[in-house]
Motif scaffolding. Structure first.
Motif, short mmCIF file in Angstrom:
data_model
loop_
_atom_site.label_atom_id
_atom_site.label_comp_id
_atom_site.label_asym_id
_atom_site.label_seq_id
_atom_site.Cartn_x
_atom_site.Cartn_y
_atom_site.Cartn_z
N LEU A 129 0.82 -1.22 0.00
CA LEU A 129 0.00 0.00 0.00
C LEU A 129 0.85 1.27 0.00
N ALA A 130 2.06 1.17 0.56
CA ALA A 130 2.92 2.36 0.65
C ALA A 130 3.40 2.81 -0.72
N MET A 131 3.56 1.83 -1.63
CA MET A 131 4.12 2.23 -2.94
C MET A 131 3.24 3.22 -3.71
N PRO A 132 1.91 3.04 -3.88
CA PRO A 132 1.11 4.07 -4.57
C PRO A 132 1.06 5.39 -3.81
N ILE A 133 1.18 5.27 -2.44
CA ILE A 133 1.22 6.52 -1.67
C ILE A 133 2.48 7.31 -2.02
N PHE A 134 3.62 6.60 -2.09
CA PHE A 134 4.87 7.27 -2.45
C PHE A 134 4.80 7.85 -3.88
N ALA A 135 4.13 7.12 -4.77
CA ALA A 135 3.99 7.62 -6.14
C ALA A 135 3.19 8.92 -6.18
N THR A 136 2.29 9.07 -5.18
CA THR A 136 1.46 10.28 -5.14
C THR A 136 2.17 11.45 -4.49
N ALA A 181 2.59 1.78 -9.38
CA ALA A 181 2.94 3.03 -8.70
C ALA A 181 3.72 3.96 -9.63
N ALA A 182 4.68 3.36 -10.39
CA ALA A 182 5.46 4.19 -11.32
C ALA A 182 4.57 4.78 -12.40
N LEU A 187 1.72 9.31 -14.79
CA LEU A 187 0.48 9.94 -15.27
C LEU A 187 0.15 11.20 -14.48
N MET A 188 0.28 11.09 -13.17
CA MET A 188 -0.07 12.25 -12.34
C MET A 188 0.87 13.41 -12.60
N ARG A 189 2.18 13.11 -12.68
CA ARG A 189 3.14 14.20 -12.92
C ARG A 189 2.99 14.79 -14.32
#
Length: 686
Positions: A129-136, A181-182, A187-189
């Motif tokens: 769960l931490a990996m998508p949080i870090f991606a955000t 996550a990457a 996409l977000m960036r």
């Protein structure tokens, strides 16, 4: 906004670069700042509540484990809260990256420590769960990828130690989570980058639009100022600052069009300077320009405030009075203008004296155009110059009748056959010493089919004003030279030239060609010119006269003494004869001063070796008085009236038979006395 500020903004609007990479990164950092601060706030709140639960709810951990966990979660809450506050004003990319990494470290550190103290398989999900949080929460991939890599390493380390049999499953699970996550991070960036870039470009475009608007406003102001300046230059005389011809006629047209009642008729004053050209020629154009400037100042000071004062060109000025006044007031105004302009001028230590003649017109008729009103003003002005130089003349009904008559004469001359209608008569010039006629003066006559016999003074003036004199002079000179062919070779002929003839090199060439083609010795031909004929351009007049003298023709200065500057021409021009005007002969028997003037001129001519002819002698008493003064050459009715060309030889023959008396009337065909006297006294002869 001031003009200087607008100019500065306008300069900035030119060649503005696109948003820089640093600006984009800075804006992205600012865009991610709420995300990072939100994450820190969530960590602070979560670990704060967890710390509170550790205090309130009894825990079944060993004391050492409890102490480590309590210190960890309470420290994490405090650290997250402090960084949340510090990140409030952060706008640099590295600073936001630092806070993001710190938040990731807090979360990953808590998960790792808790797993190390008390391993539970279900808690391995926290790493996933931490990996998508870090991606955000990470601002860039260079912080996101290391955070995800460390998380995967920690996850696989615990699985390898505690559950090696399922390490492969977690490996694929970690890879899938890391890829997701990457991808999420990219996409977000990308979205944030595009939104940031679009906003920066929009801001830049808005700023450019504001700058361009400021530049356009400044350019509009400059264009308006330039237009006003151009309009001012187009409407003002550059030398005097007065209204120029263009703006004067515009104002004149407006004044006529806006007239509502007869009592509101505009008034026109046309002014021409007398004696300006001699000042300009003597002292130079700089003094002449200064003189015109002083005239302009005097006119502006003397004219009413609502009047329009203009320089029409050269030394001609005009004043437009928008509203009518009684005629005596207009005449008084004109006289006051002439009196003011007649006062002495001091220009660079030079004392100049000129006068001004003015034509006054009340524009009270609706059927006349601007051109027609100007013609009437010109007529009145030139009437003043001819008859009352230095004064103002109000255009009246008599002038109107004269103008109408001149118009009929002009039209008749244009419609007629001048070669057939024009003729020449000759008046004898007598030498008292020899008792014989030595020459004749050629006088123009015009018998119009439409108007009948026309006064020479009238049709010559009209011809000069209309430009027809260029046709009249060759016709009259050709007829004169043709008549002279039949005369004795010792008899001379005098022919009057117009100022228009002298001012035109082409006309002078035509005159000289006629003389050459006639075969008559040029010494027998004498051209008479008046002072006024030379005043327009003395330099051109001198060149023309010198060409005539070079051919051998003689030059006589006609109407000598009638003008104010005749004496100056005696040393400027190759003059061989001067003619004393009849205006001095008429008062000869009643006015002693007239006799003194004639005596002075005769003495002057004798001292300068110039022949002197006295014109207009009509009585024996006048002749006897002139003899006592030493006069030698006489012209007038006392010796003969103007006669037709074919009568000249009979006149000379009769004179040869009896030199003591005039030729018998039956031997000479003369012009009717009444018409001849009227023509002679009109003042302008051919």
């Amino acid at each position: 906004m001031t003009t200087s500020e607008k100019s500065k903004l306008a300069d900035q609007a030119t060649d503005q670069p696109a948003p820089s990479a640093d600006a984009v990164e800075r804006e992205m950092a600012i865009a991610f700042r709420p995300v990072v601060r939100g994450f820190l706030f969530a960590l602070c709140l979560y670990y704060g509540l967890l710390t509170l639960s550790y205090i309130v709810i009894p825990q079944d951990f060993p004391v050492a484990t409890y102490a480590v966990l309590f210190a960890l979660i309470s420290g994490s809450a405090i650290a997250a809260g402090v960084m949340h506050r510090l990140a409030r004003s952060a706008c640099r990319k590295r600073t936001i990256e630092f806070y993001g990494l710190a938040a990731n470290a807090i979360l990953l550190g808590n998960i790792t420590v808790q797993m190390a103290l008390s391993f539970e398989a279900e808690n391995l999900a926290y790493f996933i769960l931490a990996m998508p949080i870090f991606a955000t929460t990470c601002i860039s991939l260079r912080t996101t990828l290391p955070s995800i890599a460390i998380t995967i390493a920690a996850l696989l380390s615990f699985v390898a130690v505690h559950m090696p049999e399922i390490l492969g499953e977690y490996l694929f699970m970690a890879l899938a989570a890391s890829i997701s996550a990457a991808g999420m991070a990219m996409l977000m960036r990308g979205a944030v980058f595009r939104a940031t870039t679009a906003r920066l470009e929009a801001d830049e475009n808005r700023r450019r639009a504001e700058l361009l608007a400021a530049k356009s406003e400044m350019l509009a102001e400059k264009a308006e100022a330039l237009t006003a300046q151009t309009r001012e230059m187009a409407e003002r005389d550059s030398l005097t600052g007065l209204a120029n011809r263009f703006s004067f006629f515009n104002a004149f047209g407006t004044a006529i069009a806006s007239r509502r009642q007869p009592g509101q008729a505009p008034m026109l004053v046309l002014i021409d300077l007398d004696g300006f050209k001699p000042v300009n020629d003597t002292y130079g154009h700089s003094v002449g320009d200064e003189l015109l400037g002083e005239v302009a100042r005097r006119l502006s000071a003397a004219a009413p405030r609502q009047a329009i004062v203009a320089r029409l060109g050269g030394d001609e000025f005009a004043i437009l009075l928008p509203h009518d006044r009684i005629r005596t007031s207009l005449e008084e105004f004109g006289r006051s203008i002439c009196a003011e302009l007649g006062q002495p001028y001091v220009l660079n230590s030079i004392h100049a004296h000129i006068s001004a003649s003015a034509g006054l017109v009340v524009c009270d008729r609706e059927d006349l155009s601007i051109r027609q009103w100007m013609e009437r003003g010109d007529f009145a002005m030139y009437h003043a110059k001819r008859n009352t130089r230095g004064e103002a003349v109000l255009f009246n009904n008599r002038h109107e009748a004269e103008m109408q008559g001149f118009g009929r004469i002009d039209q008749a001359m244009r419609d007629g056959n001048l070669n057939d209608e024009l003729s020449i008569v000759f008046q004898p010039q007598h030498d008292l010493d020899s008792g014989r006629t030595y020459g004749f003066e050629a006088l123009a006559r015009w018998d119009s089919p439409a108007l009948g016999a026309v006064n020479p003074d009238s049709f010559i003036k009209v011809a000069e004003a209309s430009g027809l004199i260029r046709k009249v002079t060759p016709v009259l000179l050709a007829k004169t030279l043709d008549a002279v062919q039949d005369w004795p070779e010792h008899i001379q002929v005098s022919f009057n030239l117009s100022g228009h003839d002298l001012m035109s090199p082409v006309a002078v060439s035509e005159i000289l060609d006629l003389v050459k083609q006639s075969g008559i010795a040029p010494e027998r031909i004498e051209f008479e010119i008046t002072e006024t004929a030379m005043m327009a351009d003395i330099d051109q007049a001198r060149r023309s006269i010198e060409r005539m003298a070079a051919l051998g023709c003689r030059l006589a200065l006609d109407d000598f003494g009638a003008g104010y500057s005749s004496f100056s021409y005696l040393h400027q021009l190759p003059v061989s004869k001067i003619k004393i005007d009849r205006s001095f002969v008429v008062p000869l028997l009643k006015d002693a001063s007239a006799g003194k003037i004639i005596q002075t001129i005769i003495n002057l001519g004798r001292s300068l070796n110039l022949d002197c002819v006295v014109e207009g002698v009509e009585s024996i008493v006048e002749l006897d008085r002139l003899k006592t003064m030493g006069a030698r050459f006489i012209q007038g009715y006392i010796f003969g009236q103007p006669m037709q060309a074919h009568s000249v030889r009979s006149y000379l023959a009769a004179e040869g038979r009896d030199t003591a008396s005039a030729p018998p009337a039956e031997a000479v065909e003369v012009i009717e006395p009444d018409r001849a006297v009227a023509a002679k006294r009109a003042g302008r002869r051919r």
